[in-house]
Enzyme design. Structure first.
Site, PDB file in Angstrom:
ATOM      1  N   ASP A 199      42.776  74.455   8.497  1.00 19.10           N
ATOM      2  CA  ASP A 199      42.624  75.147   9.919  1.00 19.10           C
ATOM      3  C   ASP A 199      42.356  76.568   9.952  1.00 19.10           C
ATOM      4  O   ASP A 199      42.840  77.372   9.154  1.00 19.10           O
ATOM      5  CB  ASP A 199      43.992  74.570  10.792  1.00 19.10           C
ATOM      6  N   ASN A 223      37.612  64.709  15.569  1.00 20.30           N
ATOM      7  CA  ASN A 223      36.752  65.903  15.334  1.00 20.30           C
ATOM      8  C   ASN A 223      35.408  65.491  16.122  1.00 20.30           C
ATOM      9  O   ASN A 223      34.448  66.456  16.077  1.00 20.30           O
ATOM     10  CB  ASN A 223      36.586  66.269  14.071  1.00 20.30           C
ATOM     11  N   TRP A 224      35.160  64.199  16.159  1.00 21.29           N
ATOM     12  CA  TRP A 224      33.628  64.188  16.789  1.00 21.29           C
ATOM     13  C   TRP A 224      33.470  64.509  17.994  1.00 21.29           C
ATOM     14  O   TRP A 224      32.452  64.699  18.826  1.00 21.29           O
ATOM     15  CB  TRP A 224      33.414  62.323  16.847  1.00 21.29           C
ATOM     16  N   SER A 229      38.751  64.912  10.938  1.00 20.67           N
ATOM     17  CA  SER A 229      39.355  63.837  11.605  1.00 20.67           C
ATOM     18  C   SER A 229      38.705  62.731  12.514  1.00 20.67           C
ATOM     19  O   SER A 229      37.679  63.235  13.083  1.00 20.67           O
ATOM     20  CB  SER A 229      40.711  64.525  12.304  1.00 20.67           C
TER      21      SER A 229
HETATM   22  C1  FPP Z   1      39.666  73.242  11.030  1.00 16.86           C
HETATM   23  O1  FPP Z   1      39.323  74.456  11.591  1.00 16.86           O
HETATM   24  C2  FPP Z   1      38.392  72.813  10.229  1.00 16.86           C
HETATM   25  C3  FPP Z   1      37.845  71.703  10.499  1.00 16.86           C
HETATM   26  C4  FPP Z   1      37.809  70.722  11.562  1.00 16.86           C
HETATM   27  C5  FPP Z   1      36.664  71.296   9.443  1.00 16.86           C
HETATM   28  C6  FPP Z   1      36.781  71.748   8.113  1.00 16.86           C
HETATM   29  C7  FPP Z   1      35.584  71.405   7.325  1.00 16.86           C
HETATM   30  C8  FPP Z   1      35.169  72.160   6.096  1.00 16.86           C
HETATM   31  C9  FPP Z   1      36.049  73.442   5.725  1.00 16.86           C
HETATM   32  C10 FPP Z   1      33.858  71.963   5.803  1.00 16.86           C
HETATM   33  C11 FPP Z   1      33.544  71.601   4.416  1.00 16.86           C
HETATM   34  C12 FPP Z   1      34.514  70.818   4.054  1.00 16.86           C
HETATM   35  C13 FPP Z   1      34.425  70.331   2.577  1.00 16.86           C
HETATM   36  C14 FPP Z   1      35.501  69.546   2.057  1.00 16.86           C
HETATM   37  C15 FPP Z   1      33.462  70.741   1.740  1.00 16.86           C
HETATM   38  P1  FPP Z   1      39.209  74.732  13.249  1.00 16.86           P
HETATM   39  O2  FPP Z   1      37.489  74.651  13.378  1.00 16.86           O
HETATM   40  O3  FPP Z   1      39.871  73.833  14.075  1.00 16.86           O
HETATM   41  O4  FPP Z   1      39.495  76.150  13.383  1.00 16.86           O
HETATM   42  P2  FPP Z   1      40.250  76.510  14.796  1.00 16.86           P
HETATM   43  O5  FPP Z   1      41.525  76.347  14.979  1.00 16.86           O
HETATM   44  O6  FPP Z   1      40.273  78.310  14.330  1.00 16.86           O
HETATM   45  O7  FPP Z   1      39.102  76.545  15.879  1.00 16.86           O
END
Ligand code: FPP
Length: 240
Positions: free
Chosen positions: A21, A69-70, A66
């Site tokens: 996160d 996340n879509w 998740s």
């Molecule tokens: C949460 O941070 C992160 C995600 C929903 C995506 C995670 C995906 C990757 C790191 C990409 C690649 C993964 C692999 C395994 C190669 P957030 O976007 O919710 O952050 P925020 O809370 O600061 O908005």
């Protein structure tokens, strides 16, 4: 057995779950689009996986995408999916390091090329045993439990099973994490203190570690801190 990076006697968790996160906030702080945060987050994923192996962790599961996340803007979803494809090719390097790769989640909604790559990486790494890397993609814990219940309901319908035969063990056998042990330690960076539908069944007795560090800034030394704190806690599994 703890490795040189950890104090003598440290109890290393067998299975660590990581909620990656803070990527979006990391990018925002730098005035960059969110997808740059995911790109940095993907680099951290690679480093932490290698460090987990050095520490003697046997299973590491990352919450990469998740079922919720879509709902993000399409260009962000596309950027994350592109990163997966890129890293699935790179994941092949892990195979050379004797790491087994597994995926959990509902694959049916993913692009066919991605699904094929996932299946081939799983197949090619299935006999490797230095560590298992699990990627949760289009994964939701509630969705997973519902999936297991549907499988069992079908068996009841077909007369193979009585409702009274349904036990926690049977539900567990039909989760995506078949043959993967329960989670011992869940790590969530970026200051949030929630499980967010991540391995809710498998984390029933997990210790929870959170830190304010954003995922792209998370280092091997932060993983060590989490393991040491885990080792210092007293797990009772409902006993006294
Ligand atoms: C949460 O941070 C992160 C995600 C929903 C995506 C995670 C995906 C990757 C790191 C990409 C690649 C993964 C692999 C395994 C190669 P957030 O976007 O919710 O952050 P925020 O809370 O600061 O908005």
């Amino acid at each position: 057995m703890a490795k040189a990076y950890l104090p003598e006697g440290t109890k290393v968790p067998c299975h660590v779950g990581v909620i990656m996160d803070g990527n979006g906030r990391w990018a925002k702080k730098r005035g960059l689009p969110r997808k740059f945060g995911h790109r940095e987050g993907a680099k951290t994923f690679r480093e932490i996986t290698r460090h987990a192996k050095r520490l003697g962790i046997s299973y590491i599961t990352y919450y990469a995408f998740s079922t919720e996340n879509w709902k993000r803007p399409q260009d962000e979803v596309d950027a994350i999916m592109e990163l997966f494809e890129k890293y699935l090719d790179e994941v092949r390097d892990f195979i050379d390091e004797n790491i087994r790769v597994r995926f959990i989640g509902d694959r049916s909604r993913l692009k066919e090329t991605l699904q094929k790559k996932m299946a081939s990486v799983e197949e090619d790494s299935k006999d490797f045993d230095s560590m298992t890397l699990v990627l949760a993609i289009n994964y939701g814990g509630q969705d997973e439990i519902a999936h297991s219940c549907r499988v069992l309901a079908e068996r009841v319908k077909n007369g193979e099973l009585e409702p009274s035969d349904i036990t926690p063990e049977l539900i567990e056998q039909n989760l995506y994490t078949e043959e993967i042990p329960p989670v011992d330690l869940v790590i969530r960076p970026s200051g949030e203190q929630r499980l967010s539908n991540f391995m809710i069944w498998q984390s029933a007795y997990a210790e929870f570690y959170y830190t304010n560090i954003l995922w792209p800034d998370f280092k091997g030394s932060d993983l060590e801190k989490a393991v040491i704190e885990y080792s210092d806690r007293n797990r009772r599994f409902g006993g006294v």
